[in-house]
Design an enzyme around this catalytic site. Structure first.
Site, mmCIF file in Angstrom:
data_model
loop_
_atom_site.group_PDB
_atom_site.id
_atom_site.type_symbol
_atom_site.label_atom_id
_atom_site.label_comp_id
_atom_site.label_asym_id
_atom_site.label_seq_id
_atom_site.Cartn_x
_atom_site.Cartn_y
_atom_site.Cartn_z
ATOM 1 N N TYR A 186 -8.078 -5.251 -9.256
ATOM 2 C CA TYR A 186 -8.072 -4.394 -8.079
ATOM 3 C C TYR A 186 -7.244 -5.035 -6.968
ATOM 4 O O TYR A 186 -7.718 -5.888 -6.243
ATOM 5 C CB TYR A 186 -9.512 -4.148 -7.594
ATOM 6 N N ASP A 228 5.402 1.816 3.140
ATOM 7 C CA ASP A 228 5.762 0.829 4.165
ATOM 8 C C ASP A 228 7.120 0.280 3.760
ATOM 9 O O ASP A 228 7.240 -0.358 2.709
ATOM 10 C CB ASP A 228 4.689 -0.267 4.167
ATOM 11 N N LYS A 257 -4.304 -2.486 -2.185
ATOM 12 C CA LYS A 257 -4.433 -2.270 -0.729
ATOM 13 C C LYS A 257 -3.177 -1.579 -0.241
ATOM 14 O O LYS A 257 -2.336 -2.174 0.422
ATOM 15 C CB LYS A 257 -4.650 -3.587 -0.022
HETATM 16 P P1 13P Z 1 0.616 -4.052 5.199
HETATM 17 O O1 13P Z 1 -0.018 -3.769 3.854
HETATM 18 O O2 13P Z 1 0.230 -3.052 6.233
HETATM 19 O O3 13P Z 1 2.092 -4.224 5.054
HETATM 20 O O4 13P Z 1 0.013 -5.425 5.718
HETATM 21 C C1 13P Z 1 0.190 -6.572 4.948
HETATM 22 C C2 13P Z 1 -0.395 -7.798 5.544
HETATM 23 O O5 13P Z 1 -0.351 -8.821 4.915
HETATM 24 C C3 13P Z 1 -1.021 -7.768 6.872
HETATM 25 O O6 13P Z 1 -1.485 -9.027 7.268
HETATM 26 MG MG MG Z 2 3.785 -4.071 6.042
HETATM 27 MG MG MG Z 3 0.543 -1.013 6.186
#
Ligand code: 13P
Ligand code: MG
Ligand code: MG
Ligand code: 13P
Length: 380
Positions: A231, A13, A234
């Protein structure tokens, strides 16, 4: 260079339009330009640039094996160039997953995630690339167990002689920075005893136990390695599943996604939401930054290249994979996912609407506890 083919799916990202929604098309285009140069230079055989939500996914084939520094370097260059374009356009969270500026031979530890499989190309080689947004690698554990371990999902485990031999699961333990290879069907209950704890264990790889078949699946788990002891991975993971002839059929591999299981991630990486299967086009997070999305793209690997269902008259290099979750069959799962997600949202900032304290990506609790420490009294 090997006569074996490698499929590398590397994702990051590097910024998006209006919050964490979707990359600007210019960012995708500059990635394509970098990878086109990679084909010209002979680093890659072929590529397809796509996305899920705000994550750009580079799907690449080559003959250089896994963890190849030229291939990883090319992917990193693509993401850096896209991040530059994102910064110029003042995209949201531009450069989010570029943790380091200088490439040092491997994308692992630099921010992006990678799933790579190397195999000897069979007479026909169907692969599925799953791409997820707003969730973590262990989200794939339940569907992969159903696909490779559960005969009520994959009838092939019962009736295909090679699948019948079972599979080996490489499982990572994030807290202890360890991995273990376990065998199905004989260790199935032990495997589930570990993987059921999605805060600690995740699947990295699955292999056939039959000598001629090879790798069956691979998940991107880079942030898990980075964050050993805690962990917080994400990282919107990708997963490759190789299908048919000794491996699960395409339809067997898709079936578990009809159940919109609750996965960790969603808003601020701190909530449980129901996994929503959808097309690439429908993958923009639209409800509380979600619900977490999953897409599934199907290709044949043919003579070391990607083969979709493109019109031969279409521009060279533009592939058209089968976008499996686009169809109306998946409306039922989507409807359930929205319903479950609304239900989870009604918990507001209470567990299990939010994640356990160890998994929250944002928290004020240490500061709040510090502020209150003098007022906190012991109960007799
Ligand atoms: P992403 O990991 O897709 O960038 O999303 C982060 C986030 O905080 C969404 O609320
Ligand atoms: Mg993002
Ligand atoms: Mg994302
Ligand atoms: P076909 O006989 O159409 O190849 O189908 C076999 C199969 O594997 C279905 O999943």
């Amino acid at each position: 260079m090997s006569d074996r083919v490698t499929l590398s799916v590397i994702k990051a990202d590097v910024g998006s339009v209006c919050g964490h929604s979707r990359p600007h098309p210019k960012m995708m285009r500059v990635c394509e330009d970098v990878l086109k140069d990679g084909v010209k230079a002979g680093t890659l055989n072929d590529f397809y640039v796509t996305r899920v939500g705000d994550d750009i996914n580079l799907i690449m084939t080559h003959n250089r094996g896994e963890n190849n520094s030229s291939v990883h370097g090319l992917a990193f260059e693509a993401f850096q160039t896209a991040a530059k374009a994102a910064r110029e356009m003042k995209m949201y969270a531009a450069g989010q997953d570029i943790l380091k500026d200088a490439f040092s031979g491997n994308i692992r530890g630099m921010g992006p995630g990678a799933a790579e499989i190397e195999f000897k190309e069979r007479g026909a080689e169907p692969v599925l690339v799953f791409m997820a947004d707003k969730t973590e690698p262990s989200a794939y554990s339940m569907p992969l167990c159903r696909i490779f371990m559960d005969p009520f999902t994959t009838t092939g485990l019962v009736i295909d002689p090679r699948a019948h031999e079972g599979f080996k699961f490489e499982i990572v333990d994030v807290m202890d920075s360890k991995k273990i290879v376990m065998s199905t069907p004989e260790e199935s209950y032990d495997i589930l005893s570990l993987l059921g704890d999605t805060t600690r264990y995740a699947i990295k790889r699955i292999y056939s136990k039959h000598a001629d078949v090879g790798v069956g699946a691979c998940v991107s788990t880079e942030k898990l390695n980075l964050c050993a002891g805690k962990y917080v991975g994400k990282d919107d993971p990708v997963c490759i599943v190789r299908c048919q002839s000794g491996l699960p059929a395409v339809g067997e591999a898709l079936q578990p996604f009809m159940f919109p299981q609750l996965v960790a991630g969603w808003m601020r990486g701190s909530h449980y939401g129901a996994w929503y299967p959808c097309s690439v086009e429908d993958s923009d997070p639209s409800y509380f930054d979600g619900p977490p999305r999953v897409c599934s793209l199907g290709f044949q690997i043919s003579h070391g290249k990607l083969q979709g269902c493109e019109d031969p008259d279409s521009p060279l290099g533009v592939h058209k994979p089968v976008d499996y979750f686009a169809g109306s069959v998946w409306d039922e799962a989507r409807r359930k996912a929205v319903k479950a997600s609304i239900y989870m949202r009604q918990h507001g900032p209470f567990m299990p609407g939010i994640l356990g304290p160890e998994e929250m990506e944002y928290t004020t609790r240490p500061a709040v506890l510090k502020k209150l420490q003098d007022r906190m009294e012991k109960i007799d």
